[in-house]
Design a protein around this motif. Structure first.
Motif, PDB file in Angstrom:
ATOM      1  N   THR A   3       0.839  -1.189   0.000  1.00  0.00           N
ATOM      2  CA  THR A   3       0.000   0.000   0.000  1.00  0.00           C
ATOM      3  C   THR A   3       0.879   1.245   0.000  1.00  0.00           C
ATOM      4  O   THR A   3       1.860   1.316   0.729  1.00  0.00           O
ATOM      5  CB  THR A   3      -0.925   0.011   1.237  1.00  0.00           C
ATOM      6  N   ILE A   4       0.517   2.223  -0.836  1.00  0.00           N
ATOM      7  CA  ILE A   4       1.195   3.517  -0.889  1.00  0.00           C
ATOM      8  C   ILE A   4       0.255   4.532  -0.251  1.00  0.00           C
ATOM      9  O   ILE A   4      -0.874   4.716  -0.713  1.00  0.00           O
ATOM     10  CB  ILE A   4       1.491   3.943  -2.345  1.00  0.00           C
ATOM     11  N   TYR A   5       0.712   5.181   0.823  1.00  0.00           N
ATOM     12  CA  TYR A   5      -0.119   6.158   1.525  1.00  0.00           C
ATOM     13  C   TYR A   5       0.123   7.545   0.944  1.00  0.00           C
ATOM     14  O   TYR A   5       1.242   8.046   0.978  1.00  0.00           O
ATOM     15  CB  TYR A   5       0.184   6.126   3.022  1.00  0.00           C
ATOM     16  N   VAL A   6      -0.941   8.155   0.408  1.00  0.00           N
ATOM     17  CA  VAL A   6      -0.868   9.421  -0.318  1.00  0.00           C
ATOM     18  C   VAL A   6      -1.708  10.471   0.403  1.00  0.00           C
ATOM     19  O   VAL A   6      -2.832  10.194   0.827  1.00  0.00           O
ATOM     20  CB  VAL A   6      -1.381   9.235  -1.768  1.00  0.00           C
ATOM     21  N   VAL A  16       5.991   9.780  -0.001  1.00  0.00           N
ATOM     22  CA  VAL A  16       4.959   8.807   0.349  1.00  0.00           C
ATOM     23  C   VAL A  16       5.577   7.685   1.177  1.00  0.00           C
ATOM     24  O   VAL A  16       6.750   7.353   1.010  1.00  0.00           O
ATOM     25  CB  VAL A  16       4.269   8.222  -0.906  1.00  0.00           C
ATOM     26  N   MET A  26       6.348  10.814  -4.879  1.00  0.00           N
ATOM     27  CA  MET A  26       5.323  10.907  -5.904  1.00  0.00           C
ATOM     28  C   MET A  26       5.380  12.319  -6.464  1.00  0.00           C
ATOM     29  O   MET A  26       5.370  13.289  -5.705  1.00  0.00           O
ATOM     30  CB  MET A  26       3.932  10.661  -5.319  1.00  0.00           C
ATOM     31  N   PHE A  39       5.935   7.538  -9.541  1.00  0.00           N
ATOM     32  CA  PHE A  39       6.300   7.054  -8.218  1.00  0.00           C
ATOM     33  C   PHE A  39       7.716   6.471  -8.288  1.00  0.00           C
ATOM     34  O   PHE A  39       7.970   5.568  -9.080  1.00  0.00           O
ATOM     35  CB  PHE A  39       5.329   5.954  -7.757  1.00  0.00           C
ATOM     36  N   PRO A  55      -3.804  10.151  -8.628  1.00  0.00           N
ATOM     37  CA  PRO A  55      -4.051   8.982  -7.791  1.00  0.00           C
ATOM     38  C   PRO A  55      -5.484   8.992  -7.242  1.00  0.00           C
ATOM     39  O   PRO A  55      -6.023  10.044  -6.912  1.00  0.00           O
ATOM     40  CB  PRO A  55      -3.048   9.133  -6.643  1.00  0.00           C
ATOM     41  N   ASN A  57      -8.073   7.072  -4.415  1.00  0.00           N
ATOM     42  CA  ASN A  57      -8.117   6.218  -3.238  1.00  0.00           C
ATOM     43  C   ASN A  57      -8.673   4.833  -3.606  1.00  0.00           C
ATOM     44  O   ASN A  57      -9.735   4.730  -4.215  1.00  0.00           O
ATOM     45  CB  ASN A  57      -8.987   6.862  -2.154  1.00  0.00           C
ATOM     46  N   ILE A  74      -3.209   2.273  -3.745  1.00  0.00           N
ATOM     47  CA  ILE A  74      -3.117   3.655  -3.297  1.00  0.00           C
ATOM     48  C   ILE A  74      -4.184   3.894  -2.237  1.00  0.00           C
ATOM     49  O   ILE A  74      -5.352   3.541  -2.448  1.00  0.00           O
ATOM     50  CB  ILE A  74      -3.279   4.630  -4.478  1.00  0.00           C
ATOM     51  N   TRP A  76      -5.509   6.888   0.714  1.00  0.00           N
ATOM     52  CA  TRP A  76      -5.348   8.210   1.314  1.00  0.00           C
ATOM     53  C   TRP A  76      -4.880   8.066   2.748  1.00  0.00           C
ATOM     54  O   TRP A  76      -5.276   7.141   3.454  1.00  0.00           O
ATOM     55  CB  TRP A  76      -6.658   8.975   1.328  1.00  0.00           C
TER      56      TRP A  76
END
Length: 79
Positions: A3-6, A16, A26, A39, A55, A57, A74, A76
Motif C-alpha cells: 500500500t502507498i499512503y498518499v 509517500v 510521488m 512514483f 491517484p 483512493n 493507493i 489516502w
C-alpha cells in the motif's frame, strides 16, 4: 500487495510511505493527455512506475519489472 499512503491535498510532489515501512516520492508530470504521476522508491525492492491520471483512493496498480510483477494499492492518509 504493497500500500502507498498518499496525502490527497498535495497535488504536485510529496514523500509517500509504503506499508512495508519504506518511502518514495510521488511527483506530477505533464503528459500529452494531461497530468500524470510518477512514483519513485528509495528501496530497490520496488520498481518505479507512472500512472496517466491523478491517484485515486483504492486504485490498484500492477507493475511489471525485471524482478517480476508487483502490485500496489493507493490509499489516502488517515482513512
Amino acid at each position: 500487495m504493497t500500500t502507498i499512503y498518499v496525502d490527497p491535498s498535495k497535488k504536485k510532489e510529496q514523500i509517500v510511505k509504503l506499508s512495508d515501512g519504506t518511502f518514495g516520492l510521488m511527483k506530477a508530470e505533464k503528459q500529452k493527455s494531461g497530468i500524470g504521476y510518477e512514483f519513485d522508491f528509495t528501496s530497490h525492492m520496488h520498481p518505479s512506475f507512472r500512472i496517466p491520471h491523478a491517484p485515486v483512493n483504492g486504485d490498484e496498480e500492477t507493475v511489471h519489472s525485471i524482478d517480476g510483477e508487483q502490485q500496489f494499492k493507493i490509499q489516502w492518509l488517515n482513512q
